[in-house]
Motif scaffolding. Structure first.
Motif, PDB file in Angstrom:
ATOM      1  N   ASP A   1      48.886 134.613  69.340  1.00  0.00           N
ATOM      2  CA  ASP A   1      49.332 133.227  69.270  1.00  0.00           C
ATOM      3  C   ASP A   1      48.172 132.309  68.867  1.00  0.00           C
ATOM      4  O   ASP A   1      47.003 132.623  69.109  1.00  0.00           O
ATOM      5  N   TYR A   2      48.533 131.178  68.269  1.00  0.00           N
ATOM      6  CA  TYR A   2      47.506 130.189  67.904  1.00  0.00           C
ATOM      7  C   TYR A   2      46.951 129.469  69.128  1.00  0.00           C
ATOM      8  O   TYR A   2      45.883 128.865  69.060  1.00  0.00           O
TER       9      TYR A   2
ATOM     10  N   LEU B   1      49.306 131.374  50.911  1.00  0.00           N
ATOM     11  CA  LEU B   1      49.189 132.119  49.648  1.00  0.00           C
ATOM     12  C   LEU B   1      47.765 132.596  49.374  1.00  0.00           C
ATOM     13  O   LEU B   1      47.574 133.753  48.974  1.00  0.00           O
ATOM     14  N   PRO B   2      46.723 131.783  49.582  1.00  0.00           N
ATOM     15  CA  PRO B   2      45.372 132.290  49.347  1.00  0.00           C
ATOM     16  C   PRO B   2      45.036 133.506  50.203  1.00  0.00           C
ATOM     17  O   PRO B   2      44.398 134.455  49.735  1.00  0.00           O
ATOM     18  N   ARG B   3      45.484 133.500  51.468  1.00  0.00           N
ATOM     19  CA  ARG B   3      45.239 134.651  52.349  1.00  0.00           C
ATOM     20  C   ARG B   3      46.017 135.879  51.878  1.00  0.00           C
ATOM     21  O   ARG B   3      45.521 137.010  51.937  1.00  0.00           O
TER      22      ARG B   3
ATOM     23  N   GLY C   1      41.755 137.081  61.609  1.00  0.00           N
ATOM     24  CA  GLY C   1      40.607 136.277  62.006  1.00  0.00           C
ATOM     25  C   GLY C   1      40.101 135.321  60.942  1.00  0.00           C
ATOM     26  O   GLY C   1      39.133 134.591  61.185  1.00  0.00           O
ATOM     27  N   LYS C   2      40.734 135.280  59.786  1.00  0.00           N
ATOM     28  CA  LYS C   2      40.254 134.430  58.701  1.00  0.00           C
ATOM     29  C   LYS C   2      40.766 132.998  58.838  1.00  0.00           C
ATOM     30  O   LYS C   2      41.696 132.717  59.590  1.00  0.00           O
ATOM     31  N   GLU C   3      40.141 132.103  58.106  1.00  0.00           N
ATOM     32  CA  GLU C   3      40.512 130.684  58.170  1.00  0.00           C
ATOM     33  C   GLU C   3      41.946 130.482  57.688  1.00  0.00           C
ATOM     34  O   GLU C   3      42.373 131.068  56.694  1.00  0.00           O
ATOM     35  N   LYS C   4      42.696 129.668  58.420  1.00  0.00           N
ATOM     36  CA  LYS C   4      44.087 129.353  58.086  1.00  0.00           C
ATOM     37  C   LYS C   4      44.921 130.611  57.930  1.00  0.00           C
ATOM     38  O   LYS C   4      45.742 130.738  57.009  1.00  0.00           O
ATOM     39  N   ALA C   5      44.710 131.562  58.842  1.00  0.00           N
ATOM     40  CA  ALA C   5      45.425 132.835  58.796  1.00  0.00           C
ATOM     41  C   ALA C   5      46.807 132.713  59.411  1.00  0.00           C
ATOM     42  O   ALA C   5      47.087 131.808  60.203  1.00  0.00           O
ATOM     43  N   SER C   6      47.675 133.654  59.085  1.00  0.00           N
ATOM     44  CA  SER C   6      48.920 133.822  59.820  1.00  0.00           C
ATOM     45  C   SER C   6      48.588 134.255  61.237  1.00  0.00           C
ATOM     46  O   SER C   6      47.501 134.780  61.514  1.00  0.00           O
ATOM     47  N   ASP C   7      49.546 134.049  62.159  1.00  0.00           N
ATOM     48  CA  ASP C   7      49.344 134.536  63.515  1.00  0.00           C
ATOM     49  C   ASP C   7      49.672 136.025  63.653  1.00  0.00           C
ATOM     50  O   ASP C   7      49.506 136.610  64.719  1.00  0.00           O
TER      51      ASP C   7
END
Length: 259
Positions: A206-207, A15-17, A244-250
């Motif tokens: 992919d992660y 949600l924050p992203r 590329g952001k922290e805790k991003a979706s793939d």
């Protein structure tokens, strides 16, 4: 009108992203996939505070789709789930009229492992989507089908970093690609390729295996436009920085601008 699609990969965790992306890029309409939340856990208040109304079709732990519309745009649901859906217990399709455009938000089944029942389900669901697309196409209205299609259109570097590694994956199978091409041959326009006909345009990394840092991605998030929408196409692109952001979706968001 800027219409975007974003596989959020868990609306609770991301949600924050999502809110950050909405503030930074200001799409007029945003289709979301993989909410991974039942209807009652959709963050309606937070979305409204960000300036968007929403309709959603949730499911506990899996799937889930939504359409957001910027404040001031009427958002009227026209379809929830596909007619002839082979498994209506999966929340994979939602459709709305917004700003004079019909927007279908979809999350096509992954289909792995293949061959097998999951791949059979993918193809059956695709057939149901093709039927709905034909109905929408015949309406001669501006229509955008946007979402995570779980189909890599070709083996070209333009669409995939390493085709050999994905050769056995359901996303790359001839049957999946043939179903996607049926839409293109029927007159739907791939917004990204209309604006960027050549060159790598990836939407998923992919992660694992350091894929993002190596740009080892592929393109599975698409916006297909009916002729009345394609005539208004002004621009399209991918918000790579979001990935590329922290805790991003793939996935990265993909968007198209209609005049």
């Amino acid at each position: 009108m800027k219409i975007a699609t974003f596989n959020i990969n868990g609306i609770g965790a991301r949600l924050p992203r999502l809110l950050e992306w909405l503030e930074e890029t200001k799409p007029d309409v945003a289709c979301l996939q993989e909410l991974k939340a039942p209807d009652e856990r959709f963050p309606e208040m937070e979305i409204r505070a960000a300036g968007y109304s929403a309709i959603w079709h949730g499911q506990k732990s899996w799937n889930g789709v939504a359409i957001l519309a910027r404040e001031g745009l009427d958002l009227v649901e026209t379809q929830r789930g596909l007619p002839n859906d082979p498994d209506p217990s999966h929340s994979r399709y939602i459709e709305a009229a917004v700003g004079g455009v019909i927007v279908g938000g979809l999350y096509l089944p992954n289909g792995n492992p293949q061959p097998g029942p999951k791949f059979d389900y993918k193809l059956a669901w695709f057939e149901a989507l093709l039927e709905r697309a034909q109905t929408l196409f015949a309406s001669e209205q501006p229509v955008v089908l946007a979402g995570d299609w779980n189909v890599i259109p070709t083996d070209h570097k333009d669409d995939i970093w390493d085709a050999r590694r994905m050769a056995d994956d359901a996303l790359s199978q001839p049957e999946s690609r043939a179903a996607f091409r049926r839409l293109i041959h029927a007159g739907w326009t791939d917004a990204i390729r209309a604006i960027h006909p050549r060159g790598p345009v990836y939407t998923f990394w992919d992660y694992t295996m350091n894929a993002w840092a190596r740009d080892a991605g592929f393109r599975i998030d698409h916006l297909l436009l009916s002729p009345a929408a394609a005539d208004r196409l002004a621009d399209a692109g991918v918000d790579r920085d979001t990935r590329g952001k922290e805790k991003a979706s793939d996935h990265a968001p993909v968007w198209a601008v209609l005049r």
